[in-house]
Scaffold this motif. Structure first.
Motif, short mmCIF file in Angstrom:
data_model
loop_
_atom_site.label_atom_id
_atom_site.label_comp_id
_atom_site.label_asym_id
_atom_site.label_seq_id
_atom_site.Cartn_x
_atom_site.Cartn_y
_atom_site.Cartn_z
N GLY A 1 -1.47 -11.54 6.33
CA GLY A 1 -2.70 -12.20 6.76
C GLY A 1 -2.68 -12.48 8.26
O GLY A 1 -3.68 -12.30 8.95
N ARG A 2 -1.53 -12.90 8.74
CA ARG A 2 -1.39 -13.13 10.19
C ARG A 2 -1.62 -11.83 10.95
O ARG A 2 -2.31 -11.80 11.97
CB ARG A 2 0.01 -13.68 10.50
CG ARG A 2 0.24 -13.96 11.98
CD ARG A 2 1.69 -14.11 12.30
NE ARG A 2 2.38 -12.85 12.01
CZ ARG A 2 3.69 -12.72 11.91
NH1 ARG A 2 4.47 -13.76 12.05
NH2 ARG A 2 4.23 -11.55 11.65
N ASP A 3 -1.08 -10.74 10.43
CA ASP A 3 -1.22 -9.44 11.08
C ASP A 3 -2.65 -8.91 11.03
O ASP A 3 -3.01 -8.02 11.79
CB ASP A 3 -0.28 -8.41 10.45
CG ASP A 3 1.19 -8.72 10.71
OD1 ASP A 3 1.48 -9.55 11.61
OD2 ASP A 3 2.04 -8.15 10.01
N HIS A 4 -3.46 -9.44 10.12
CA HIS A 4 -4.85 -8.98 9.96
C HIS A 4 -5.87 -10.01 10.45
O HIS A 4 -7.06 -9.87 10.18
CB HIS A 4 -5.11 -8.65 8.48
CG HIS A 4 -4.47 -7.40 8.05
ND1 HIS A 4 -3.15 -7.34 7.65
CD2 HIS A 4 -4.95 -6.13 7.97
CE1 HIS A 4 -2.86 -6.09 7.33
NE2 HIS A 4 -3.93 -5.34 7.52
N LEU B 1 -4.13 -7.29 -4.31
CA LEU B 1 -2.93 -7.95 -3.81
C LEU B 1 -1.83 -8.08 -4.87
O LEU B 1 -0.66 -8.27 -4.53
CB LEU B 1 -3.27 -9.33 -3.25
CG LEU B 1 -4.16 -9.32 -2.00
CD1 LEU B 1 -4.52 -10.75 -1.59
CD2 LEU B 1 -3.46 -8.60 -0.85
N ASN B 2 -2.19 -7.94 -6.13
CA ASN B 2 -1.16 -7.98 -7.18
C ASN B 2 -0.19 -6.81 -7.06
O ASN B 2 0.89 -6.84 -7.62
CB ASN B 2 -1.80 -7.99 -8.57
CG ASN B 2 -2.44 -9.33 -8.87
OD1 ASN B 2 -1.78 -10.36 -8.83
ND2 ASN B 2 -3.73 -9.32 -9.15
N ALA C 1 -11.38 -6.83 9.88
CA ALA C 1 -12.36 -7.00 8.80
C ALA C 1 -11.91 -6.28 7.53
O ALA C 1 -12.41 -6.55 6.45
CB ALA C 1 -13.71 -6.47 9.24
N ALA C 2 -10.97 -5.36 7.68
CA ALA C 2 -10.43 -4.61 6.56
C ALA C 2 -8.94 -4.41 6.82
O ALA C 2 -8.45 -4.69 7.91
CB ALA C 2 -11.14 -3.26 6.43
N LEU C 3 -8.25 -3.92 5.81
CA LEU C 3 -6.82 -3.70 5.98
C LEU C 3 -6.55 -2.61 7.01
O LEU C 3 -7.24 -1.59 7.03
CB LEU C 3 -6.19 -3.31 4.64
CG LEU C 3 -6.22 -4.40 3.58
CD1 LEU C 3 -5.70 -3.87 2.26
CD2 LEU C 3 -5.42 -5.62 4.02
N ARG C 4 -5.59 -2.87 7.86
CA ARG C 4 -5.23 -1.92 8.91
C ARG C 4 -4.35 -0.82 8.34
O ARG C 4 -3.47 -1.08 7.52
CB ARG C 4 -4.48 -2.65 10.03
CG ARG C 4 -5.34 -3.66 10.72
CD ARG C 4 -4.61 -4.50 11.75
NE ARG C 4 -3.41 -3.89 12.27
CZ ARG C 4 -2.41 -4.57 12.81
NH1 ARG C 4 -2.46 -5.88 12.89
NH2 ARG C 4 -1.34 -3.96 13.28
N GLU C 5 -4.58 0.39 8.79
CA GLU C 5 -3.79 1.52 8.31
C GLU C 5 -2.40 1.54 8.91
O GLU C 5 -1.51 2.20 8.38
CB GLU C 5 -4.52 2.83 8.60
CG GLU C 5 -5.79 2.97 7.79
CD GLU C 5 -6.47 4.30 8.01
OE1 GLU C 5 -5.81 5.26 8.47
OE2 GLU C 5 -7.67 4.38 7.72
N ASP C 6 -2.19 0.82 10.01
CA ASP C 6 -0.89 0.83 10.67
C ASP C 6 0.04 -0.26 10.16
O ASP C 6 1.13 -0.44 10.68
CB ASP C 6 -1.05 0.71 12.19
CG ASP C 6 -1.67 -0.60 12.61
OD1 ASP C 6 -2.44 -1.19 11.83
OD2 ASP C 6 -1.39 -1.04 13.75
N CYS D 1 -9.76 -9.19 3.72
CA CYS D 1 -9.50 -7.80 4.13
C CYS D 1 -9.17 -6.93 2.92
O CYS D 1 -9.61 -5.78 2.83
CB CYS D 1 -8.35 -7.75 5.13
SG CYS D 1 -8.76 -8.38 6.77
N ALA D 2 -8.41 -7.47 1.98
CA ALA D 2 -8.06 -6.72 0.78
C ALA D 2 -9.31 -6.41 -0.03
O ALA D 2 -9.49 -5.29 -0.51
CB ALA D 2 -7.04 -7.49 -0.06
N ALA D 3 -10.20 -7.40 -0.18
CA ALA D 3 -11.44 -7.19 -0.92
C ALA D 3 -12.30 -6.13 -0.24
O ALA D 3 -12.86 -5.24 -0.90
CB ALA D 3 -12.20 -8.50 -1.06
#
Length: 103
Positions: free
Chosen positions: A43-46, A100-101, A50-55, A92-94
């Motif tokens: 979460g800190r990294d994101h 996240l599970n 707005a969405a999950l980062r590919e890196d 971001c996961a949504a």
């Protein structure tokens, strides 16, 4: 308790001490504890995404070097930032269709 329930419960009643954090963590399975610590750091990294980062690696491997004995201290010390990080990762996961599970 699945990770989403753990995040919800933690965000609604964030521990005011390391002892409270330990009490909360003791209600979780070791796997969910690991997922929760991973989620805080992801979460800190994101935070500005707005969405999950590919890196970013989306697995517990990124935090598996952290001893379980440190989890309560981490949860407590993150404080309000921990709530922000968890909510951001959930958003971001949504947005990315990531469960996240599976962390």
């Amino acid at each position: 308790m699945p990770i989403y329930s753990a995040i919800s419960q933690l965000c609604s009643n964030y521990p005011k001490s390391e002892q409270q954090a330990q009490s909360f963590l003791s209600t979780l399975t070791p796997q969910v504890q690991e997922q929760l610590i991973c989620a805080i750091y992801l979460g800190r990294d994101h935070l500005h995404s707005a969405a999950l980062r590919e890196d970013c690696e989306l697995s517990r491997a990124s935090t598996d070097h952290i001893p379980a004995g440190d989890y309560a201290q981490i949860v407590f010390e993150k404080g309000d930032s921990g709530i922000t990080y968890l909510k951001k990762l959930t958003q971001c996961a949504a947005a990315s269709g990531f469960d996240l599970n599976s962390l």
